[in-house]
Enzyme design. Structure first.
Site, mmCIF file in Angstrom:
data_model
loop_
_atom_site.group_PDB
_atom_site.id
_atom_site.type_symbol
_atom_site.label_atom_id
_atom_site.label_comp_id
_atom_site.label_asym_id
_atom_site.label_seq_id
_atom_site.Cartn_x
_atom_site.Cartn_y
_atom_site.Cartn_z
ATOM 1 N N PRO A 157 -5.400 14.299 -41.260
ATOM 2 C CA PRO A 157 -6.096 14.016 -42.517
ATOM 3 C C PRO A 157 -5.161 13.561 -43.645
ATOM 4 O O PRO A 157 -5.513 12.687 -44.424
ATOM 5 C CB PRO A 157 -6.772 15.351 -42.850
ATOM 6 C CG PRO A 157 -7.011 15.986 -41.512
ATOM 7 C CD PRO A 157 -5.849 15.569 -40.660
ATOM 8 N N GLY A 203 -1.461 9.536 -42.275
ATOM 9 C CA GLY A 203 -1.936 8.334 -41.590
ATOM 10 C C GLY A 203 -0.768 7.383 -41.437
ATOM 11 O O GLY A 203 0.018 7.478 -40.502
ATOM 12 N N THR A 229 -9.075 8.418 -30.766
ATOM 13 C CA THR A 229 -9.941 7.583 -29.933
ATOM 14 C C THR A 229 -10.221 8.267 -28.607
ATOM 15 O O THR A 229 -9.315 8.794 -27.962
ATOM 16 C CB THR A 229 -9.272 6.211 -29.695
ATOM 17 O OG1 THR A 229 -8.970 5.626 -30.954
ATOM 18 C CG2 THR A 229 -10.185 5.282 -28.913
ATOM 19 N N GLN A 240 -19.005 -33.067 -38.282
ATOM 20 C CA GLN A 240 -17.555 -32.908 -38.360
ATOM 21 C C GLN A 240 -17.152 -31.582 -39.011
ATOM 22 O O GLN A 240 -16.176 -30.953 -38.594
ATOM 23 C CB GLN A 240 -16.948 -34.073 -39.142
ATOM 24 C CG GLN A 240 -15.439 -34.165 -38.983
ATOM 25 C CD GLN A 240 -14.866 -35.379 -39.688
ATOM 26 O OE1 GLN A 240 -15.070 -35.547 -40.893
ATOM 27 N NE2 GLN A 240 -14.177 -36.223 -38.960
ATOM 28 N N GLN A 279 -20.814 -17.313 -39.492
ATOM 29 C CA GLN A 279 -21.191 -18.438 -40.357
ATOM 30 C C GLN A 279 -21.822 -19.568 -39.545
ATOM 31 O O GLN A 279 -22.822 -20.159 -39.949
ATOM 32 C CB GLN A 279 -19.942 -18.946 -41.088
ATOM 33 C CG GLN A 279 -20.227 -19.959 -42.189
ATOM 34 C CD GLN A 279 -20.896 -19.333 -43.402
ATOM 35 O OE1 GLN A 279 -20.822 -18.133 -43.607
ATOM 36 N NE2 GLN A 279 -21.569 -20.147 -44.201
ATOM 37 N N GLU A 337 -3.478 1.756 -35.099
ATOM 38 C CA GLU A 337 -2.100 1.608 -34.579
ATOM 39 C C GLU A 337 -1.195 0.962 -35.623
ATOM 40 O O GLU A 337 -0.341 0.136 -35.320
ATOM 41 C CB GLU A 337 -2.082 0.848 -33.252
ATOM 42 C CG GLU A 337 -2.670 1.712 -32.156
ATOM 43 C CD GLU A 337 -2.187 1.394 -30.765
ATOM 44 O OE1 GLU A 337 -1.029 0.959 -30.597
ATOM 45 O OE2 GLU A 337 -2.980 1.596 -29.840
#
Length: 368
Positions: free
Chosen positions: A117, A120, A147, A268, A326, A353
């Site tokens: 906590p 990091g 993970t 294009q 988009q 990571e």
């Protein structure tokens, strides 16, 4: 051949569940079963411990091809490498035999417990303690952002054994899910990679045999950093796969979608977007594969190259997936199409990571 085999498997056995795994935020059991059945869940484990003995580049290709259809599922081979690499790099022969064989067989997964906590980016500021008691170590603390926590059987845990020495007072241990005092927090509710559980790991007076220490006392932080030099490349591979999946989908869509009487692929402005996406993906791929080769050889500039590959590929993944959304217009913004999931999944590759800001610090300190 490897790429073709993994792509076929991923498209047949993993892709059909990717949307549901994300929607239901559930562990991709189908992917784990398919990867394990085909010996692709932990390809990096050396042959002497029953593994496939894949080199770093082969491992990258496996992760890339799985991530192309489902980023959450690609964390199975990626995190199995992350969790077990400290044992491979620094563990005793007895530890390797004990923990790598079940991993190679598919009987267990391996997670990596570094972050906390309050620790990091400043991982050396961790507070989890390991205190020696005769032939055992007793661990207490909380690890965050882990993970596959709860799914994995084995955990590489970094803990402070000598608080006076900061990073040189950190040691590494293997903790088992079944050890008394190990428990897990609720799964985090995340923006992306929803199929990969991220939970806290609680260590309450967890007593483990002294021979579960990985390497010598006080070498844990060095092992952790050495591990990341190699495994950042697997995150680059994941980012690369996500980006490729988004480009592939957008490429197909613009050929089908008609506006002003012709496919939008004929415009294009659209062609230039696709060209830039493909160009950046290819640059990321070359950087990632070159870094994987350096990882395999143990080149002296691996720290720079690994950070560069992770940073560049993840920035590309975020850009390419945003452009894919988009290109699909309003459809891209809906969950009926996979590119919004890919965009959400891409974001984490810039964060875990080591954030991309930290990667830039690492690169600056290790300029070739």
């Amino acid at each position: 051949m490897l790429r073709d085999a993994v792509r076929s498997l991923a498209e047949a056995k993993i892709a059909p569940y990717a949307a549901a795994v994300d929607e239901e935020a559930r562990f991709p059991r189908e992917a784990l079963d398919a990867l394990t059945a085909n010996d692709l869940h932990a390809v990096h484990v050396p042959e002497e411990y029953g593994g496939a003995g894949a080199d770093a580049l082969a491992t990258v290709i496996v992760i890339e091809e799985v991530a192309r259809v489902c980023a959450s599922s690609s964390l199975i081979p990626a995190v199995n490498k992350l969790g077990s690499l400290p044992v491979i790099l620094s563990g005793s022969e007895a530890l390797k035999k004990k923990y790598l064989a079940p991993l190679a067989k598919g009987d267990a997964m391996f997670s990596y417990c570094l972050s906390e906590p309050d620790a990091g980016s400043d991982a050396a500021g961790m507070k989890t303690r390991a205190v020696r008691d005769g032939d055992t170590w007793v661990l207490n603390g909380v690890k965050r952002w882990i993970t596959n926590a709860g799914e994995s059987e084995y955990y590489t845990v970094m803990a402070v054994t000598d608080p006076e020495k900061r990073s040189k007072g950190i040691s590494a241990f293997v903790v088992e899910k079944s050890d008394e005092g190990v428990s897990f927090g609720a799964p985090e509710k995340k923006l992306g990679i929803k199929g990969s559980p991220t939970r806290e790991v609680y260590l309450d007076d967890v007593r483990i045999p002294a021979d579960r220490m990985i390497g010598e006392e006080g070498t844990g932080f060095a092992t952790a950093m050495k591990t990341l030099d190699h495994t950042r490349i697997t995150i680059a591979a994941q980012a690369l796969g996500i980006a490729q999946g988004a480009l592939d989908y957008a490429k197909g869509y613009v050929k089908e979608r008609k506006q002003f009487g012709k496919p939008i692929a004929d415009f294009q402005g659209v062609q230039f977007m696709l060209a830039d996406m493909a160009m950046k993906i290819e640059a990321a791929r070359q950087l990632t594969y070159a870094a994987a080769a350096k990882s395999e050889r143990g080149d002296s500039d691996l720290t720079f190259q690994g950070a560069a590959a992770k940073c560049f590929a993840s920035d590309v993944a975020m850009e390419v997936t945003t452009d894919a959304v988009q290109l699909l217009g309003g459809y891209g913004y809906t969950r009926d199409y996979p590119v919004e999931r890919m965009m959400r999944d891409a974001k984490i590759t810039q964060i875990y990571e080591g954030t991309n800001q930290v990667q830039r610090i690492v690169m600056a300190r290790n300029l070739p």
